[in-house]
Design a protein around this motif. Sequence first.
Motif, PDB file in Angstrom:
ATOM      1  N   GLN A  86      38.949  35.792 121.799  1.00 45.79           N
ATOM      2  CA  GLN A  86      38.252  36.922 121.190  1.00 45.79           C
ATOM      3  C   GLN A  86      38.561  37.030 119.699  1.00 45.79           C
ATOM      4  N   ARG A  93      37.040  44.215 122.211  1.00 50.45           N
ATOM      5  CA  ARG A  93      36.540  43.571 123.435  1.00 50.45           C
ATOM      6  C   ARG A  93      35.199  42.930 123.127  1.00 50.45           C
ATOM      7  N   ILE A 114      41.291  43.370 124.491  1.00 53.64           N
ATOM      8  CA  ILE A 114      41.279  43.810 125.879  1.00 53.64           C
ATOM      9  C   ILE A 114      40.679  42.695 126.725  1.00 53.64           C
ATOM     10  N   GLY A 115      41.291  42.420 127.868  1.00 55.30           N
ATOM     11  CA  GLY A 115      40.725  41.446 128.783  1.00 55.30           C
ATOM     12  C   GLY A 115      41.287  40.059 128.592  1.00 55.30           C
ATOM     13  N   ALA A 116      40.675  39.123 129.282  1.00 55.13           N
ATOM     14  CA  ALA A 116      41.154  37.739 129.272  1.00 55.13           C
ATOM     15  C   ALA A 116      40.892  37.085 127.922  1.00 55.13           C
ATOM     16  N   SER A 142      33.643  46.391 119.731  1.00 57.73           N
ATOM     17  CA  SER A 142      33.214  45.857 121.015  1.00 57.73           C
ATOM     18  C   SER A 142      31.783  45.345 120.927  1.00 57.73           C
ATOM     19  N   GLU A 182      39.200  47.108 132.652  1.00 61.69           N
ATOM     20  CA  GLU A 182      40.415  47.293 131.858  1.00 61.69           C
ATOM     21  C   GLU A 182      40.118  48.161 130.641  1.00 61.69           C
ATOM     22  N   GLU A 183      38.956  47.934 130.030  1.00 61.60           N
ATOM     23  CA  GLU A 183      38.568  48.757 128.884  1.00 61.60           C
ATOM     24  C   GLU A 183      38.468  50.227 129.272  1.00 61.60           C
ATOM     25  N   GLY A 206      33.577  40.450 129.711  1.00 62.74           N
ATOM     26  CA  GLY A 206      34.800  40.507 130.523  1.00 62.74           C
ATOM     27  C   GLY A 206      35.654  41.713 130.169  1.00 62.74           C
ATOM     28  N   GLY A 207      36.472  42.129 131.133  1.00 64.09           N
ATOM     29  CA  GLY A 207      37.453  43.178 130.877  1.00 64.09           C
ATOM     30  C   GLY A 207      36.899  44.583 130.835  1.00 64.09           C
TER      31      GLY A 207
END
Length: 279
Positions: free
Chosen positions: A271, A207, A264-266, A238, A215-216, A211-212
Amino acid sequence: MRLGVMFDRGLPPEQLIPFARALDETSVDDLWVVEDLGWTGGLTSAATALAVTSRLRVGLGIAPAPLRNPMVLAMELGNLARVHPGRLAAGIGHGVQDWMRQVGAAPASPLALLEETITAVSALLRGETVTLHGREVHLDGVSLVHPPAEPPPVLAGVKRPRSLALSGRVAQGTIVPEGVGPDQVPGIIETIGGGDGHELVVFTFLRIGSGGAEEEREMVAGQAGFLGVPPADVAMASGTAEEAAAHVKSLWAAGATSVAVRPIGADPLGQVNALLSAL
């Protein structure tokens, strides 16, 4: 040292095609597809990804042995390996036992089933005729009509000591789940004891940026429960791209042959590209 990317099970299956094509244009080495109960089939995902790419190795992570008859699994893997030589890695694991019980497939001995499945599948992929009457697997004089000239490596997706040692005995590589940190890798390698040619694939969450976060937290909490550790002990790549890259490098330095990131995330591809730039 290899870098892989996981196509997350939560993504719509139809996104696999553009995702795989985009990764094929990068310097990423491996694309890992998932087989978890209720999500998608790993073999069909692997076949799809292989068909729309030309360079990537596609890893099956991870076929649950209780759901796959070893002869049928070898037939499917052998077919993919012949059509796409040198581009398949076959992961086989115990399966989540609660899920296996849900579908009436929980074995009496998960360890015996995994060892016998990997032993049989590997021999069949090598073109051998297999007779095996074990605790869980029963095959009587079966072989592949079209064995692959280049058998794909068979890796065990495992996490506990007895299963890691099993992997070292019978598999060509080991896949360990998200959350394993660089401090744990040397001990895992020692427990496996598979020799210099044994591949170690470490999955890790990725990540980058802000963002996210929610979710993380959810994914880390779920993984902590799966691993039996506090959420704070779930290691991941991360922070900034440079911090994420440093985590990947630390896993390589600790002895991982391959690190496979799970964004993870959008914008998972964004990423990955940020990570590649930092690496």
